[in-house]
Design an enzyme around this catalytic site. Sequence first.
Site, PDB file in Angstrom:
ATOM      1  N   SER A   1       0.766  -1.358  -0.049  1.00 16.06           N
ATOM      2  CA  SER A   1      -0.009   0.126   0.163  1.00 16.06           C
ATOM      3  C   SER A   1       0.726   1.115  -0.103  1.00 16.06           C
ATOM      4  O   SER A   1       1.659   1.488   0.825  1.00 16.06           O
ATOM      5  CB  SER A   1      -0.971  -0.011   1.257  1.00 16.06           C
ATOM      6  OG  SER A   1      -1.584   1.174   1.321  1.00 16.06           O
TER       7      SER A   1
ATOM      8  N   HIS B   1      -1.240  -1.358  -4.273  1.00 17.47           N
ATOM      9  CA  HIS B   1      -2.585  -0.998  -3.760  1.00 17.47           C
ATOM     10  C   HIS B   1      -2.391   0.580  -3.536  1.00 17.47           C
ATOM     11  O   HIS B   1      -1.758   1.361  -2.894  1.00 17.47           O
ATOM     12  CB  HIS B   1      -2.791  -1.353  -2.459  1.00 17.47           C
ATOM     13  CG  HIS B   1      -4.216  -1.296  -1.721  1.00 17.47           C
ATOM     14  ND1 HIS B   1      -5.293  -2.123  -2.188  1.00 17.47           N
ATOM     15  CD2 HIS B   1      -4.827  -0.472  -0.970  1.00 17.47           C
ATOM     16  CE1 HIS B   1      -6.502  -1.749  -1.708  1.00 17.47           C
ATOM     17  NE2 HIS B   1      -5.889  -0.721  -0.624  1.00 17.47           N
TER      18      HIS B   1
ATOM     19  N   ASP C   1      -4.424   3.786  -2.295  1.00 12.17           N
ATOM     20  CA  ASP C   1      -5.463   4.219  -1.338  1.00 12.17           C
ATOM     21  C   ASP C   1      -5.789   5.738  -1.602  1.00 12.17           C
ATOM     22  O   ASP C   1      -5.392   6.789  -1.181  1.00 12.17           O
ATOM     23  CB  ASP C   1      -4.820   4.321  -0.058  1.00 12.17           C
ATOM     24  CG  ASP C   1      -4.143   2.903   0.449  1.00 12.17           C
ATOM     25  OD1 ASP C   1      -4.896   1.870   0.932  1.00 12.17           O
ATOM     26  OD2 ASP C   1      -2.910   2.832   0.255  1.00 12.17           O
TER      27      ASP C   1
ATOM     28  N   MET D   1      -8.590   8.620  -0.978  1.00 10.51           N
ATOM     29  CA  MET D   1      -9.292   9.199   0.011  1.00 10.51           C
ATOM     30  C   MET D   1      -9.755  10.454  -0.240  1.00 10.51           C
ATOM     31  O   MET D   1      -8.776  11.225  -0.641  1.00 10.51           O
ATOM     32  CB  MET D   1      -8.606   8.976   1.278  1.00 10.51           C
ATOM     33  CG  MET D   1      -8.216   7.763   1.841  1.00 10.51           C
ATOM     34  SD  MET D   1      -7.218   7.737   3.366  1.00 10.51           S
ATOM     35  CE  MET D   1      -6.440   5.973   3.544  1.00 10.51           C
TER      36      MET D   1
ATOM     37  N   HIS E   1      -8.322   1.663  -4.676  1.00  9.32           N
ATOM     38  CA  HIS E   1      -9.364   1.289  -3.651  1.00  9.32           C
ATOM     39  C   HIS E   1      -9.860   2.847  -3.412  1.00  9.32           C
ATOM     40  O   HIS E   1      -9.286   3.608  -2.671  1.00  9.32           O
ATOM     41  CB  HIS E   1      -8.524   0.887  -2.360  1.00  9.32           C
ATOM     42  CG  HIS E   1      -9.537   0.630  -1.274  1.00  9.32           C
ATOM     43  ND1 HIS E   1      -9.000   0.523   0.155  1.00  9.32           N
ATOM     44  CD2 HIS E   1     -10.810   0.726  -1.224  1.00  9.32           C
ATOM     45  CE1 HIS E   1     -10.146   0.273   0.960  1.00  9.32           C
ATOM     46  NE2 HIS E   1     -11.095   0.704   0.409  1.00  9.32           N
TER      47      HIS E   1
ATOM     48  N   MET F   1     -11.971   5.138  -1.402  1.00  9.16           N
ATOM     49  CA  MET F   1     -12.511   5.411  -0.072  1.00  9.16           C
ATOM     50  C   MET F   1     -13.042   6.785  -0.464  1.00  9.16           C
ATOM     51  O   MET F   1     -12.539   7.706   0.446  1.00  9.16           O
ATOM     52  CB  MET F   1     -11.444   5.349   0.824  1.00  9.16           C
ATOM     53  CG  MET F   1     -11.167   4.081   1.244  1.00  9.16           C
ATOM     54  SD  MET F   1      -9.960   3.776   2.266  1.00  9.16           S
ATOM     55  CE  MET F   1      -8.262   3.930   1.326  1.00  9.16           C
TER      56      MET F   1
ATOM     57  N   MET G   1     -12.243  -4.986   5.043  1.00  2.67           N
ATOM     58  CA  MET G   1     -11.489  -4.219   5.757  1.00  2.67           C
ATOM     59  C   MET G   1     -11.245  -4.514   7.069  1.00  2.67           C
ATOM     60  O   MET G   1     -12.270  -4.920   7.852  1.00  2.67           O
ATOM     61  CB  MET G   1     -11.930  -2.505   5.701  1.00  2.67           C
ATOM     62  CG  MET G   1     -12.299  -1.766   4.501  1.00  2.67           C
ATOM     63  SD  MET G   1     -10.609  -1.632   3.965  1.00  2.67           S
ATOM     64  CE  MET G   1      -9.823  -0.365   4.969  1.00  2.67           C
TER      65      MET G   1
ATOM     66  N   GLY H   1      -9.250   5.305   6.337  1.00  4.72           N
ATOM     67  CA  GLY H   1      -8.801   6.467   6.574  1.00  4.72           C
ATOM     68  C   GLY H   1      -7.485   6.815   7.192  1.00  4.72           C
ATOM     69  O   GLY H   1      -7.131   7.997   6.740  1.00  4.72           O
ATOM     70  N   PHE H   2      -6.807   5.933   7.665  1.00  7.09           N
ATOM     71  CA  PHE H   2      -5.531   6.125   8.244  1.00  7.09           C
ATOM     72  C   PHE H   2      -4.854   4.926   8.161  1.00  7.09           C
ATOM     73  O   PHE H   2      -5.277   3.944   8.457  1.00  7.09           O
ATOM     74  CB  PHE H   2      -5.474   6.716   9.748  1.00  7.09           C
ATOM     75  CG  PHE H   2      -6.119   8.068   9.803  1.00  7.09           C
ATOM     76  CD1 PHE H   2      -5.249   9.265   9.618  1.00  7.09           C
ATOM     77  CD2 PHE H   2      -7.340   8.146   9.976  1.00  7.09           C
ATOM     78  CE1 PHE H   2      -6.048  10.547   9.552  1.00  7.09           C
ATOM     79  CE2 PHE H   2      -8.048   9.479  10.453  1.00  7.09           C
ATOM     80  CZ  PHE H   2      -7.345  10.521   9.962  1.00  7.09           C
ATOM     81  N   GLY H   3      -3.320   5.090   7.849  1.00  7.10           N
ATOM     82  CA  GLY H   3      -2.430   3.914   8.106  1.00  7.10           C
ATOM     83  C   GLY H   3      -2.098   3.568   9.327  1.00  7.10           C
ATOM     84  O   GLY H   3      -2.369   4.416  10.334  1.00  7.10           O
ATOM     85  N   GLY H   4      -1.589   2.392   9.637  1.00  8.13           N
ATOM     86  CA  GLY H   4      -1.061   2.139  10.891  1.00  8.13           C
ATOM     87  C   GLY H   4      -1.783   1.882  12.142  1.00  8.13           C
ATOM     88  O   GLY H   4      -1.255   1.803  13.154  1.00  8.13           O
TER      89      GLY H   4
ATOM     90  N   ASP I   1      -7.296  -5.637   4.216  1.00 12.70           N
ATOM     91  CA  ASP I   1      -6.757  -4.565   4.287  1.00 12.70           C
ATOM     92  C   ASP I   1      -6.697  -3.756   5.546  1.00 12.70           C
ATOM     93  O   ASP I   1      -7.774  -3.582   5.991  1.00 12.70           O
ATOM     94  CB  ASP I   1      -7.086  -3.344   3.351  1.00 12.70           C
ATOM     95  CG  ASP I   1      -6.586  -1.979   3.251  1.00 12.70           C
ATOM     96  OD1 ASP I   1      -5.509  -2.084   4.183  1.00 12.70           O
ATOM     97  OD2 ASP I   1      -6.814  -1.136   2.383  1.00 12.70           O
ATOM     98  N   GLY I   2      -5.633  -3.878   6.233  1.00 10.69           N
ATOM     99  CA  GLY I   2      -5.575  -3.136   7.697  1.00 10.69           C
ATOM    100  C   GLY I   2      -4.699  -4.025   8.528  1.00 10.69           C
ATOM    101  O   GLY I   2      -5.173  -5.176   8.956  1.00 10.69           O
ATOM    102  N   GLY I   3      -3.842  -3.574   9.107  1.00 13.52           N
ATOM    103  CA  GLY I   3      -2.804  -3.936  10.062  1.00 13.52           C
ATOM    104  C   GLY I   3      -2.302  -5.417   9.636  1.00 13.52           C
ATOM    105  O   GLY I   3      -2.089  -6.336  10.613  1.00 13.52           O
TER     106      GLY I   3
ATOM    107  N   GLY J   1       0.994  -2.271   4.195  1.00 10.44           N
ATOM    108  CA  GLY J   1       1.539  -1.101   4.013  1.00 10.44           C
ATOM    109  C   GLY J   1       2.783  -0.724   4.832  1.00 10.44           C
ATOM    110  O   GLY J   1       4.178  -0.967   4.156  1.00 10.44           O
ATOM    111  N   SER J   2       2.820  -0.492   5.958  1.00 11.91           N
ATOM    112  CA  SER J   2       4.174  -0.131   6.902  1.00 11.91           C
ATOM    113  C   SER J   2       4.804  -1.521   7.100  1.00 11.91           C
ATOM    114  O   SER J   2       6.118  -1.366   7.213  1.00 11.91           O
ATOM    115  CB  SER J   2       3.749   0.269   8.214  1.00 11.91           C
ATOM    116  OG  SER J   2       2.881  -0.583   8.932  1.00 11.91           O
TER     117      SER J   2
END
Length: 221
Positions: free
Chosen positions: A14, A39, A41, A43, A72, A74, A143, A148-151, A178-180, A200-201
Amino acid sequence: MRLPKSGTVEIAPSILSADFANLASEVKEVADAGAKIVHLDVMDGHFVPNITFGAPVVAKLREYSDLCFDAHLMISEPEKYIADFAKAGADHITVHIETTDDPIGLINRIHDLGCTAGITLNPATELSSIEKVANLCEMVLVMTVVPGFGGQSFMADAAKKCIKLRSLVDSDTRIEVDGGIDPVTAQVVASYGADTLVAGSAVFGKDNRKEAIDAILEACK
């Protein structure tokens, strides 16, 4: 590049976690590390409380990469913008079920524009909301954080939707999460049936992107 066919686990780095001042080189680095999908993102500051980038950035990035661009969206009123993203070079476009009263029409429109299509739902949205449209899509996105935010931290209960979703969709439909995502959570979602993992991270936050991608893939075996 088109969305890879199902049957293999793919990591979709991402760019939300990439260095925005060096996006072309960042994307090249993950491509060299073996990624087939990146990916994107998108927004709008309305559907989600953050703003990232729009179609012009995608178009410019397209000049430097032949990876599958997984856009994606959003955003509110995606029907107004999907043509712009298709023209900019998106290969796959995912929209949120929460943003449309006509998901079937929207998915058909994405296909008409020459892209593969996806539908996604937020952690608080019931899986039943996408049952009628899921099999019209090449990929369904679950999701596991509030968009809305990464991390953010991985939401285990949301990930469990993948179990029932795998029984609802055709075997050639990809399930994306997607997420964590990291090597620990990747093992969990892969066991639930997910085969496309947005990271992502866990990728861009590491100095060695190949080692990061390989670690996530190894955890899914």
